[in-house]
Design a protein around this motif. Structure first.
Motif, short mmCIF file in Angstrom:
data_model
loop_
_atom_site.label_atom_id
_atom_site.label_comp_id
_atom_site.label_asym_id
_atom_site.label_seq_id
_atom_site.Cartn_x
_atom_site.Cartn_y
_atom_site.Cartn_z
N THR A 200 -2.94 39.35 47.42
CA THR A 200 -4.35 39.45 47.80
C THR A 200 -4.47 40.01 49.21
O THR A 200 -5.37 40.81 49.51
N TYR A 201 -3.55 39.61 50.08
CA TYR A 201 -3.60 40.07 51.47
C TYR A 201 -2.88 41.40 51.66
O TYR A 201 -3.30 42.23 52.47
N LEU A 202 -1.80 41.60 50.92
CA LEU A 202 -1.03 42.85 51.01
C LEU A 202 -1.00 43.49 49.63
O LEU A 202 -0.02 43.38 48.90
N PRO A 203 -2.09 44.15 49.24
CA PRO A 203 -2.18 44.69 47.87
C PRO A 203 -1.08 45.72 47.59
O PRO A 203 -0.71 46.49 48.47
N PRO A 204 -0.54 45.71 46.37
CA PRO A 204 0.50 46.68 46.02
C PRO A 204 -0.03 48.10 45.96
O PRO A 204 -1.20 48.33 45.65
N GLN A 205 0.85 49.04 46.26
CA GLN A 205 0.52 50.47 46.19
C GLN A 205 0.94 50.99 44.83
O GLN A 205 2.05 51.49 44.65
N GLU A 206 0.06 50.87 43.85
CA GLU A 206 0.44 51.15 42.46
C GLU A 206 0.59 52.63 42.14
O GLU A 206 1.36 53.01 41.28
N ASP A 207 -0.15 53.51 42.82
CA ASP A 207 -0.18 54.92 42.43
C ASP A 207 0.78 55.79 43.24
O ASP A 207 0.76 57.01 43.14
N ALA A 208 1.64 55.16 44.05
CA ALA A 208 2.51 55.94 44.93
C ALA A 208 3.95 56.00 44.41
O ALA A 208 4.85 56.40 45.12
N VAL A 209 4.18 55.56 43.17
CA VAL A 209 5.53 55.57 42.59
C VAL A 209 5.69 56.85 41.77
O VAL A 209 4.91 57.11 40.85
N SER A 210 6.69 57.66 42.11
CA SER A 210 6.86 58.94 41.41
C SER A 210 7.99 58.90 40.39
O SER A 210 8.01 59.69 39.44
N GLU A 211 8.97 57.98 40.55
CA GLU A 211 10.09 57.94 39.63
C GLU A 211 10.78 56.59 39.71
O GLU A 211 10.89 56.00 40.78
N ILE A 212 11.24 56.07 38.56
CA ILE A 212 12.01 54.83 38.54
C ILE A 212 13.23 55.01 37.65
O ILE A 212 13.25 55.85 36.74
N GLY A 213 14.27 54.23 37.92
CA GLY A 213 15.48 54.26 37.12
C GLY A 213 16.11 52.89 37.06
O GLY A 213 15.77 51.99 37.84
N CYS A 214 17.05 52.70 36.14
CA CYS A 214 17.71 51.41 35.94
C CYS A 214 19.18 51.66 35.63
O CYS A 214 19.50 52.37 34.68
N VAL B 95 20.89 44.32 37.09
CA VAL B 95 20.54 45.74 37.14
C VAL B 95 20.25 46.17 38.57
O VAL B 95 19.91 45.34 39.42
N ARG B 96 20.39 47.45 38.81
CA ARG B 96 19.96 48.06 40.07
C ARG B 96 18.87 49.05 39.75
O ARG B 96 19.07 50.02 39.03
N LEU B 97 17.68 48.76 40.27
CA LEU B 97 16.54 49.63 40.05
C LEU B 97 16.45 50.64 41.18
O LEU B 97 16.70 50.31 42.34
N THR B 98 16.10 51.87 40.83
CA THR B 98 15.80 52.89 41.84
C THR B 98 14.31 53.20 41.75
O THR B 98 13.77 53.39 40.65
N ILE B 99 13.66 53.20 42.89
CA ILE B 99 12.21 53.41 42.94
C ILE B 99 11.92 54.49 43.97
O ILE B 99 12.20 54.31 45.16
N GLU B 100 11.35 55.58 43.52
CA GLU B 100 10.98 56.68 44.41
C GLU B 100 9.48 56.56 44.73
O GLU B 100 8.65 56.53 43.82
N THR B 101 9.15 56.45 46.02
CA THR B 101 7.76 56.25 46.40
C THR B 101 7.33 57.25 47.47
O THR B 101 8.16 57.72 48.26
N SER B 102 6.03 57.54 47.50
CA SER B 102 5.50 58.47 48.50
C SER B 102 4.88 57.75 49.68
O SER B 102 4.58 58.37 50.70
N ASP B 103 4.66 56.44 49.56
CA ASP B 103 4.08 55.63 50.65
C ASP B 103 4.78 54.29 50.70
O ASP B 103 5.16 53.74 49.66
N PRO B 104 4.93 53.70 51.90
CA PRO B 104 5.52 52.37 52.00
C PRO B 104 4.54 51.30 51.51
O PRO B 104 3.33 51.49 51.56
N GLY B 105 5.09 50.18 51.04
CA GLY B 105 4.25 49.06 50.63
C GLY B 105 4.88 48.25 49.52
O GLY B 105 5.99 48.53 49.06
N ILE B 106 4.15 47.23 49.09
CA ILE B 106 4.63 46.33 48.05
C ILE B 106 4.49 46.99 46.69
O ILE B 106 3.49 47.64 46.40
N ARG B 107 5.48 46.79 45.83
CA ARG B 107 5.42 47.24 44.44
C ARG B 107 5.65 46.03 43.53
O ARG B 107 6.48 45.18 43.83
#
Length: 199
Positions: free
Chosen positions: A113-127, A136-148
């Motif tokens: 609620t205080y630190l809303p996730p940046q949902e639309d800034a993820v461009s690619e994910i992998g596992c 597992v090791r997840l890879t997350i490619e993002t265009s902006d910093p923040g919580i996912r």
């Protein structure tokens, strides 16, 4: 209790009223404005929720305390009339279990609620690996910093796993242990999704 939002008080910025004041929360609020602190705080917060404050970590202590005093509760009822009867005591234990079971989800909601996730800034994910035996090791490619938010659904569309992580701009790696039964699942992070198979 579950309705008391401790995070609201920790970041309170209104008039000085009990139990919070803008003076007492100033340092924490300033720290949360720093991206590096946000990352450290978010990941520490969720690690504690998933470990020390996990219901299945806490429940053995509740059960042990219950066993230790259960035989004396009837004497307590007869002597002090508090609790009123044995059933009321058992009901209080059940409420404790319900609180600790629901607390991790609510604590994450308060943070988001205080630190809303940046949902639309993820461009690619992998596992990796995939299929996996659970780790597992997840890879997350993002265009902006923040919580996912990391969500995993079964093939019926039911949410079976939920977690958060703080991502920097660019490529991020997150290790997770997935406790679900063998089968196929859908991983979703922001606006990206991928299939995961647990063997």
């Amino acid at each position: 209790h579950l309705e008391w939002n401790a995070f609201d008080y920790a970041v309170y910025d209104g008039d000085d009223t009990y139990p919070a004041s803008r003076t007492s929360t100033l340092l924490f609020r300033k720290l949360l404005a720093n991206q590096d602190f946000q990352k450290r705080f978010t990941n520490r917060y969720k690690n504690l929720i998933n470990s020390l404050f996990n219901y299945y970590q806490v429940k053995p202590y509740i059960d042990a305390a219950k066993r230790q005093i259960e035989d004396e509760i009837q004497n307590q009822v007869e002597r002090f009339r508090y609790p009123n009867n044995l059933n009321n005591w058992k009901s209080a234990i059940a409420k404790m279990n319900d609180y600790f079971l629901r607390r991790p989800t609510i604590a994450l909601q308060e943070l988001l609620t205080y630190l809303p996730p940046q949902e639309d800034a993820v461009s690619e994910i992998g596992c990796i690996p995939n299929p996996t035996s659970g780790l597992v090791r997840l890879t997350i490619e993002t265009s902006d910093p923040g919580i996912r938010i990391i969500s995993i659904y079964n093939l019926m569309g039911e949410l079976v796993f939920n977690d958060i992580t703080y991502c920097e701009t660019g490529n991020n790696e997150v290790e997770l242990w997935l406790p679900m039964p063998a089968g196929a699942y859908v991983l979703r992070i922001g606006n990206q999704s991928a299939k995961i198979v647990i063997k």
